[in-house]
Scaffold this active site. Structure first.
Site, PDB file in Angstrom:
ATOM      1  N   CYS A  46      25.942 -15.545  -7.384  1.00 59.57           N
ATOM      2  CA  CYS A  46      25.833 -17.005  -7.333  1.00 59.57           C
ATOM      3  C   CYS A  46      26.524 -17.639  -6.132  1.00 59.57           C
ATOM      4  O   CYS A  46      25.927 -18.432  -5.402  1.00 59.57           O
ATOM      5  CB  CYS A  46      26.429 -17.636  -8.592  1.00 59.57           C
ATOM      6  SG  CYS A  46      26.193 -16.721 -10.110  1.00 59.57           S
ATOM      7  N   LYS A  49      25.366 -16.391  -2.597  1.00 59.93           N
ATOM      8  CA  LYS A  49      23.961 -16.825  -2.509  1.00 59.93           C
ATOM      9  C   LYS A  49      23.867 -18.316  -2.204  1.00 59.93           C
ATOM     10  O   LYS A  49      23.126 -18.748  -1.314  1.00 59.93           O
ATOM     11  CB  LYS A  49      23.251 -16.475  -3.821  1.00 59.93           C
ATOM     12  CG  LYS A  49      21.766 -16.853  -3.906  1.00 59.93           C
ATOM     13  CD  LYS A  49      21.549 -18.211  -4.543  1.00 59.93           C
ATOM     14  CE  LYS A  49      22.074 -18.343  -5.936  1.00 59.93           C
ATOM     15  NZ  LYS A  49      21.345 -17.586  -6.948  1.00 59.93           N
ATOM     16  N   TYR A 175      13.380 -14.257  -9.465  1.00 58.38           N
ATOM     17  CA  TYR A 175      14.232 -15.263  -8.831  1.00 58.38           C
ATOM     18  C   TYR A 175      15.040 -14.694  -7.670  1.00 58.38           C
ATOM     19  O   TYR A 175      15.213 -15.368  -6.636  1.00 58.38           O
ATOM     20  CB  TYR A 175      15.115 -15.946  -9.868  1.00 58.38           C
ATOM     21  CG  TYR A 175      16.250 -15.133 -10.427  1.00 58.38           C
ATOM     22  CD1 TYR A 175      17.520 -15.209  -9.893  1.00 58.38           C
ATOM     23  CD2 TYR A 175      16.052 -14.286 -11.524  1.00 58.38           C
ATOM     24  CE1 TYR A 175      18.568 -14.471 -10.408  1.00 58.38           C
ATOM     25  CE2 TYR A 175      17.092 -13.539 -12.049  1.00 58.38           C
ATOM     26  CZ  TYR A 175      18.350 -13.636 -11.486  1.00 58.38           C
ATOM     27  OH  TYR A 175      19.375 -12.896 -12.002  1.00 58.38           O
ATOM     28  N   GLU A 179      14.470 -16.164  -3.925  1.00 58.83           N
ATOM     29  CA  GLU A 179      15.610 -16.822  -3.285  1.00 58.83           C
ATOM     30  C   GLU A 179      15.896 -16.198  -1.927  1.00 58.83           C
ATOM     31  O   GLU A 179      16.108 -16.900  -0.927  1.00 58.83           O
ATOM     32  CB  GLU A 179      16.849 -16.728  -4.187  1.00 58.83           C
ATOM     33  CG  GLU A 179      16.782 -17.639  -5.402  1.00 58.83           C
ATOM     34  CD  GLU A 179      17.945 -17.465  -6.351  1.00 58.83           C
ATOM     35  OE1 GLU A 179      18.148 -18.358  -7.184  1.00 58.83           O
ATOM     36  OE2 GLU A 179      18.668 -16.438  -6.256  1.00 58.83           O
ATOM     37  N   HIS A 438      15.845 -46.202  -9.354  1.00 61.29           N
ATOM     38  CA  HIS A 438      14.791 -46.294  -8.344  1.00 61.29           C
ATOM     39  C   HIS A 438      15.403 -46.602  -6.977  1.00 61.29           C
ATOM     40  O   HIS A 438      16.348 -47.375  -6.882  1.00 61.29           O
ATOM     41  CB  HIS A 438      13.822 -47.403  -8.746  1.00 61.29           C
ATOM     42  CG  HIS A 438      12.665 -47.570  -7.809  1.00 61.29           C
ATOM     43  ND1 HIS A 438      11.623 -46.675  -7.765  1.00 61.29           N
ATOM     44  CD2 HIS A 438      12.419 -48.513  -6.860  1.00 61.29           C
ATOM     45  CE1 HIS A 438      10.757 -47.083  -6.845  1.00 61.29           C
ATOM     46  NE2 HIS A 438      11.222 -48.186  -6.276  1.00 61.29           N
TER      47      HIS A 438
END
Length: 463
Positions: A46, A49, A175, A179, A438
């Site tokens: 993690c 990466k 994944y 990645e 928004h």
């Protein structure tokens, strides 16, 4: 012989979590791990990466800056500099954990531990005994044993590279593979993804796969799907990938195996004390992580479900509370509602059921709300661009939201709050009554209007 309340085998996310929480409750704990503390997440997963992903992310955004009239000059990536900074950061985390365990009063033995019986381990020529034993040894990359397999590297190796390849084949479309593909392509490598699956991220909702394919195409990442690799050939720096249909791909400067991970459960004494192992090496456990042997517990990647850092941490902390702080009313981990993100380019995010899973469970009570849009960040881009895409999967008369699936910039940051809503049983009406922020991409999830019946395989509709 040293005596402890808890023996923890494995100094990764799950092992450290149970040790930390138990020590905080006053338990005497020892942790065994021959590798630097932090496990895969800190050392080969993690953290390195995401640091590398940020470098690729910055490069990608710099390339689009001119769309807004911003003139930037880039001399490229100083990859050795990134590697050096990344290594230093990881060493800091290793040192932090060593010092933190010491402050907590947790003993740390940097040795490989071997179970002698359900209460005793051996390490470094000494024996240790505990009231409970927690196995949290994590996983490691799978390298298929086929001709030329040694010509391929793994994700662990990737984080040791001091330079980057000009071309690379990544075998696997899960994944990890995607990645790595996104990062390496952003850094300028020619990338080819080869996989036996028929679609990328096959474990995700089909919409995610379909939309991410469009992004891969836009980025120039080649794909050969439905292709079974039977071996590697050639030599270092010029590796060819041999396909079962008789064809070849390459040559590539490097090849990366990304075909999954296997649990580190062999040869640590589990079989000798009678702990059940599935054929793939994972350990079956009950709701409180207990194996079939009383007093022996397992958590994290080795149990074969939810192989994610936060899941292992939650399981470890809740287990310690279950033992030492029942007044906190701890609950077991719910493995059916785990939010997850892949740090592809752009990221994907998901929580809850895919559309096919929801249809299998709820039948015609499923309704799906979805949208695709460009987003203001690419408002001035010329030509067709791959979209941001979002989907709500709702079930029942009250249209409870049972799944959320997204592809696009910043969905990794959006998902956490929406995961809370799914966990609490929010309905489509709850989303509708929420005032949107928004202009954002996240507001699309609370402004969706048109639904369609759920289908077991909606890929055709998404095309």
């Amino acid at each position: 012989m040293e005596q402890y309340d808890i023996i923890v085998i494995g100094g990764g996310s799950g092992g450290l979590a149970v040790a930390e929480r138990a020590a905080g409750h006053g338990a005497r704990v020892v942790v065994f791990d021959p590798k630097p503390l932090g496990g895969t997440c800190v050392n080969e997963g993690c953290v390195p990466k995401k640091l590398t992903w940020y470098a690729a992310h910055h490069i990608s955004h710099a390339r689009h800056a001119s769309e807004f009239g911003v003139d930037l000059q880039s001399s490229g990536l100083r990859y050795p500099d990134l590697v050096q900074r990344r290594h230093a950061f990881l060493r800091m985390l290793n040192d932090y954990w060593s010092g933190y365990l010491e402050r907590l009063g947790v003993d740390y033995v940097p040795e490989r531990a071997q179970l002698l019986d359900e209460r005793t381990v051996s390490a470094g020529g000494k024996e240790y005994r505990g009231e409970r034993v927690v196995i949290a040894t994590g996983g490691e990359p799978i390298v298929p044993r086929m001709p030329g397999h040694e010509l391929g590297a793994t994700s662990d190796d990737f984080f040791q590279w001091e330079d980057l390849p000009r071309s690379i084949a990544i075998i696997g479309a899960g994944y990890i593979g995607l990645e790595m593909a996104g990062m390496l392509r952003a850094f300028g490598a020619e990338v080819t993804v080869i996989a036996m699956e028929d679609r990328v991220l096959e474990m995700f909702d089909p919409m995610v796969s379909h939309v991410l394919e469009r992004h891969l195409e836009e980025q120039g990442i080649e794909r050969r799907l439905g292709a079974t690799v039977k071996g590697l050939a050639g030599e270092t720096g010029a590796v060819r990938v041999q396909i079962a249909d008789g064809s070849e791909a390459g040559p590539f400067e490097r090849v990366l195996w990304a075909v999954g991970r296997s649990p580190r459960t062999r040869d640590i004494g589990l079989e000798s004390v009678g702990v059940e192992l599935r054929p793939n090496g994972t350990v079956p456990v009950g709701e409180w992580q207990e194996t079939n042997v009383p007093g022996v517990f397992a958590l994290g990647d080795i149990i074969g479900k939810g192989p994610l850092t936060p899941v292992a941490i939650a399981a470890g902390r809740r287990l310690a509370d279950h033992w030492f702080a029942p007044e906190r009313d701890p609950v077991p981990v719910d493995y059916s509602q785990i939010p997850t993100v892949t740090f592809t380019h752009p990221p994907t995010g998901a929580v809850g059921m895919t559309e096919p899973q929801a249809v299998a469970r709820y039948g015609d009570q499923v309704h799906v709300y979805e949208t695709e849009f460009g987003g203001l960040a690419r408002a001035f881009a010329e030509g067709d661009i791959a979209p941001i895409s979002m989907k709500l999967v709702c079930a029942g008369d009250d249209e409870r939201v049972v799944g959320i699936h997204m592809v696009g910039d910043a969905v990794d940051e959006m998902l956490q709050g929406f995961a809370v809503a799914v966990r609490m049983g929010a309905t489509k009406r709850d989303f509708d009554l929420t005032i949107p922020i928004h202009p954002t991409s996240a507001e699309e999830l609370v402004t969706l209007k048109v639904s369609r019946p759920g289908q077991s395989d909606p890929v055709a509709n998404a095309a």
